[in-house]
Design a protein around this motif. Structure first.
Motif, PDB file in Angstrom:
ATOM      1  N   MET A   1       0.849  -1.187   0.000  1.00 24.43           N
ATOM      2  CA  MET A   1       0.000   0.000   0.000  1.00 24.43           C
ATOM      3  C   MET A   1       0.889   1.244   0.000  1.00 24.43           C
ATOM      4  SD  MET A   1      -3.118   0.890   2.645  1.00 24.43           S
ATOM      5  CE  MET A   1      -3.488  -0.846   2.822  1.00 24.43           C
ATOM      6  N   ARG A   2       0.820   2.015  -1.045  1.00 23.74           N
ATOM      7  CA  ARG A   2       1.641   3.223  -1.159  1.00 23.74           C
ATOM      8  C   ARG A   2       0.950   4.375  -0.450  1.00 23.74           C
ATOM      9  NH1 ARG A   2       1.867   7.322  -5.389  1.00 23.74           N
ATOM     10  NH2 ARG A   2       3.907   8.362  -5.361  1.00 23.74           N
ATOM     11  N   CYS A   3       1.693   5.113   0.359  1.00 22.52           N
ATOM     12  CA  CYS A   3       1.146   6.259   1.087  1.00 22.52           C
ATOM     13  C   CYS A   3       1.725   7.552   0.525  1.00 22.52           C
ATOM     14  CB  CYS A   3       1.466   6.147   2.579  1.00 22.52           C
ATOM     15  SG  CYS A   3       0.636   4.773   3.410  1.00 22.52           S
ATOM     16  N   VAL A   4       0.853   8.485   0.221  1.00 24.88           N
ATOM     17  CA  VAL A   4       1.236   9.795  -0.294  1.00 24.88           C
ATOM     18  C   VAL A   4       0.761  10.846   0.711  1.00 24.88           C
ATOM     19  CG1 VAL A   4       0.922  11.469  -2.155  1.00 24.88           C
ATOM     20  CG2 VAL A   4       1.048   9.016  -2.679  1.00 24.88           C
ATOM     21  N   PHE A   5       1.624  11.797   1.026  1.00 30.26           N
ATOM     22  CA  PHE A   5       1.298  12.859   1.982  1.00 30.26           C
ATOM     23  C   PHE A   5       1.310  14.186   1.231  1.00 30.26           C
ATOM     24  CE2 PHE A   5       3.560   9.404   3.990  1.00 30.26           C
ATOM     25  CZ  PHE A   5       2.675   9.034   5.011  1.00 30.26           C
ATOM     26  N   THR A   6       0.186  14.892   1.282  1.00 29.42           N
ATOM     27  CA  THR A   6       0.071  16.099   0.473  1.00 29.42           C
ATOM     28  C   THR A   6      -0.862  17.094   1.157  1.00 29.42           C
ATOM     29  OG1 THR A   6      -0.388  16.899  -1.777  1.00 29.42           O
ATOM     30  CG2 THR A   6      -1.882  15.232  -0.897  1.00 29.42           C
ATOM     31  N   VAL A  19      -7.486  10.199   2.906  1.00 32.43           N
ATOM     32  CA  VAL A  19      -7.619  10.334   4.353  1.00 32.43           C
ATOM     33  C   VAL A  19      -7.351  11.793   4.677  1.00 32.43           C
ATOM     34  CG1 VAL A  19      -6.795   9.607   6.618  1.00 32.43           C
ATOM     35  CG2 VAL A  19      -6.857   7.959   4.723  1.00 32.43           C
ATOM     36  N   VAL A  20      -8.388  12.499   5.062  1.00 33.21           N
ATOM     37  CA  VAL A  20      -8.286  13.927   5.354  1.00 33.21           C
ATOM     38  C   VAL A  20      -8.034  14.072   6.853  1.00 33.21           C
ATOM     39  CG1 VAL A  20      -9.395  16.168   5.135  1.00 33.21           C
ATOM     40  CG2 VAL A  20      -9.920  14.353   3.491  1.00 33.21           C
ATOM     41  N   VAL A  21      -6.928  14.712   7.201  1.00 34.28           N
ATOM     42  CA  VAL A  21      -6.487  14.751   8.595  1.00 34.28           C
ATOM     43  C   VAL A  21      -6.637  16.165   9.166  1.00 34.28           C
ATOM     44  CG1 VAL A  21      -4.627  14.203  10.199  1.00 34.28           C
ATOM     45  CG2 VAL A  21      -4.807  12.944   8.031  1.00 34.28           C
ATOM     46  N   ASP A  22      -7.321  16.237  10.301  1.00 38.09           N
ATOM     47  CA  ASP A  22      -7.398  17.498  11.057  1.00 38.09           C
ATOM     48  C   ASP A  22      -7.448  17.133  12.540  1.00 38.09           C
ATOM     49  OD1 ASP A  22      -7.829  19.951  12.202  1.00 38.09           O
ATOM     50  OD2 ASP A  22      -9.454  20.542  10.868  1.00 38.09           O
ATOM     51  N   VAL A  23      -6.290  17.210  13.169  1.00 30.67           N
ATOM     52  CA  VAL A  23      -6.177  16.836  14.575  1.00 30.67           C
ATOM     53  C   VAL A  23      -6.744  17.914  15.482  1.00 30.67           C
ATOM     54  CG1 VAL A  23      -4.495  16.381  16.431  1.00 30.67           C
ATOM     55  CG2 VAL A  23      -4.207  15.310  14.176  1.00 30.67           C
ATOM     56  N   MET A  24      -6.408  19.181  15.192  1.00 29.93           N
ATOM     57  CA  MET A  24      -6.818  20.291  16.051  1.00 29.93           C
ATOM     58  C   MET A  24      -7.627  21.330  15.282  1.00 29.93           C
ATOM     59  SD  MET A  24      -3.432  20.852  18.399  1.00 29.93           S
ATOM     60  CE  MET A  24      -2.664  19.476  19.247  1.00 29.93           C
ATOM     61  N   ARG A  25      -8.991  21.098  15.136  1.00 30.59           N
ATOM     62  CA  ARG A  25      -9.678  20.204  16.039  1.00 30.59           C
ATOM     63  C   ARG A  25     -10.829  19.448  15.383  1.00 30.59           C
ATOM     64  NH1 ARG A  25     -11.308  24.866  20.194  1.00 30.59           N
ATOM     65  NH2 ARG A  25     -11.173  26.039  18.241  1.00 30.59           N
ATOM     66  N   PRO A 131      -6.361  -0.765  -0.554  1.00 36.89           N
ATOM     67  CA  PRO A 131      -6.132  -0.046  -1.817  1.00 36.89           C
ATOM     68  C   PRO A 131      -4.653  -0.066  -2.195  1.00 36.89           C
ATOM     69  CG  PRO A 131      -6.291   1.518  -0.024  1.00 36.89           C
ATOM     70  CD  PRO A 131      -6.536   0.159   0.582  1.00 36.89           C
ATOM     71  N   GLY A 132      -4.386   0.195  -3.438  1.00 36.84           N
ATOM     72  CA  GLY A 132      -2.993   0.271  -3.865  1.00 36.84           C
ATOM     73  C   GLY A 132      -2.317   1.522  -3.363  1.00 36.84           C
ATOM     74  N   GLU A 133      -3.100   2.590  -3.193  1.00 36.60           N
ATOM     75  CA  GLU A 133      -2.534   3.880  -2.770  1.00 36.60           C
ATOM     76  C   GLU A 133      -3.505   4.587  -1.837  1.00 36.60           C
ATOM     77  OE1 GLU A 133      -0.230   6.798  -5.420  1.00 36.60           O
ATOM     78  OE2 GLU A 133      -2.235   7.699  -5.341  1.00 36.60           O
ATOM     79  N   VAL A 134      -2.958   5.225  -0.829  1.00 37.47           N
ATOM     80  CA  VAL A 134      -3.724   6.065   0.090  1.00 37.47           C
ATOM     81  C   VAL A 134      -3.116   7.458   0.070  1.00 37.47           C
ATOM     82  CG1 VAL A 134      -4.467   6.440   2.468  1.00 37.47           C
ATOM     83  CG2 VAL A 134      -4.272   4.104   1.586  1.00 37.47           C
TER      84      VAL A 134
END
Length: 229
Positions: A1-6, A19-25, A131-134
């Protein structure tokens, strides 16, 4: 599984799995809303759109970033949300980072919204999907938020390892600009910040559900995906 960070500025195409990331908050707040019994969370693109949704559905609770504003019921604050009985309630949520990021990838086949409190469950969902890519979309501070990137890195590690110590990732988030800003807001007495907000955002794997966003009659709606028993 390939991970891309953008971030949104670097996206050249809508990813298949985002994967939409929002820790705070935003996505810590959302997780505590579901833990408190909320049925669904509807994303609004603007404050005006959120208030129009609430006007059409007076039983909905309107939530936004920052200090309380006329027509809104709650701030985007996990500490405030955790204290409410939300059983069966619908929230309409407007934030400048998390919900905006999710709406920007509305064409993706799968959209997960994540923070530290649902990291393990998010990774479990991704492993089942295989998935092949996240593509991890960093939303805070115009894509520069290290707390979001740290969370994305933690989830990515969980995709391939049996056990991952969250401490180094949490420590990165603890030292982030967002954590400092929230702490300063609390010192200044801003009403949109709760004393428990930063500690709640810095807890890993508290809730055993992933959060998936889908488009439907109300627009983009977030729901909790609990594991099958």
């Amino acid at each position: 599984m390939r991970c891309v960070f953008t971030d949104l500025t670097q996206l050249t195409a809508v990813p298949r799995v985002a994967v939409v990331v929002d820790v705070m908050r935003a996505f810590t707040t959302a997780a505590y809303a579901f833990a408190g019994g909320a049925g669904k969370i509807v994303f609004a693109e603007t404050d005006d759109a959120a208030l129009k949704s609430k006007a059409r559905h007076p039983d909905w609770l309107a939530v936004r970033d920052g200090t309380p504003a006329p027509g809104f019921d709650l701030a985007n604050s996990p500490g405030q949300i955790r204290a409410r009985d939300l059983r069966g309630r619908t929230l309409v949520l407007r934030t400048t980072a998390g919900t905006a990021g999710a709406l920007a990838v509305a064409g993706a086949d799968v959209i997960l919204c994540a923070s530290f409190v649902v990291a393990q469950a998010t990774a479990s969902f991704l492993r089942s999907l295989a998935p092949g890519e996240v593509v991890f979309v960093i939303t805070g501070d115009n894509g520069r938020a290290d707390e979001d990137l740290a969370c994305a890195h933690y989830i990515a590690e969980l995709l391939t390892a049996e056990e991952v110590d969250p401490s180094p990732f949490i420590e990165r988030a603890r030292r982030s600009v967002a954590a400092e800003d929230l702490a300063e807001g609390l010192r200044q007495g801003y009403r949109g910040v709760h004393p428990d907000d930063v500690p709640l955002c810095l807890e890993a794997d508290v809730h055993a559900f992933a959060m998936t966003a889908t488009s439907g009659a109300w627009g983009m709606t977030l729901g909790a995906r609990r594991p099958r028993r």
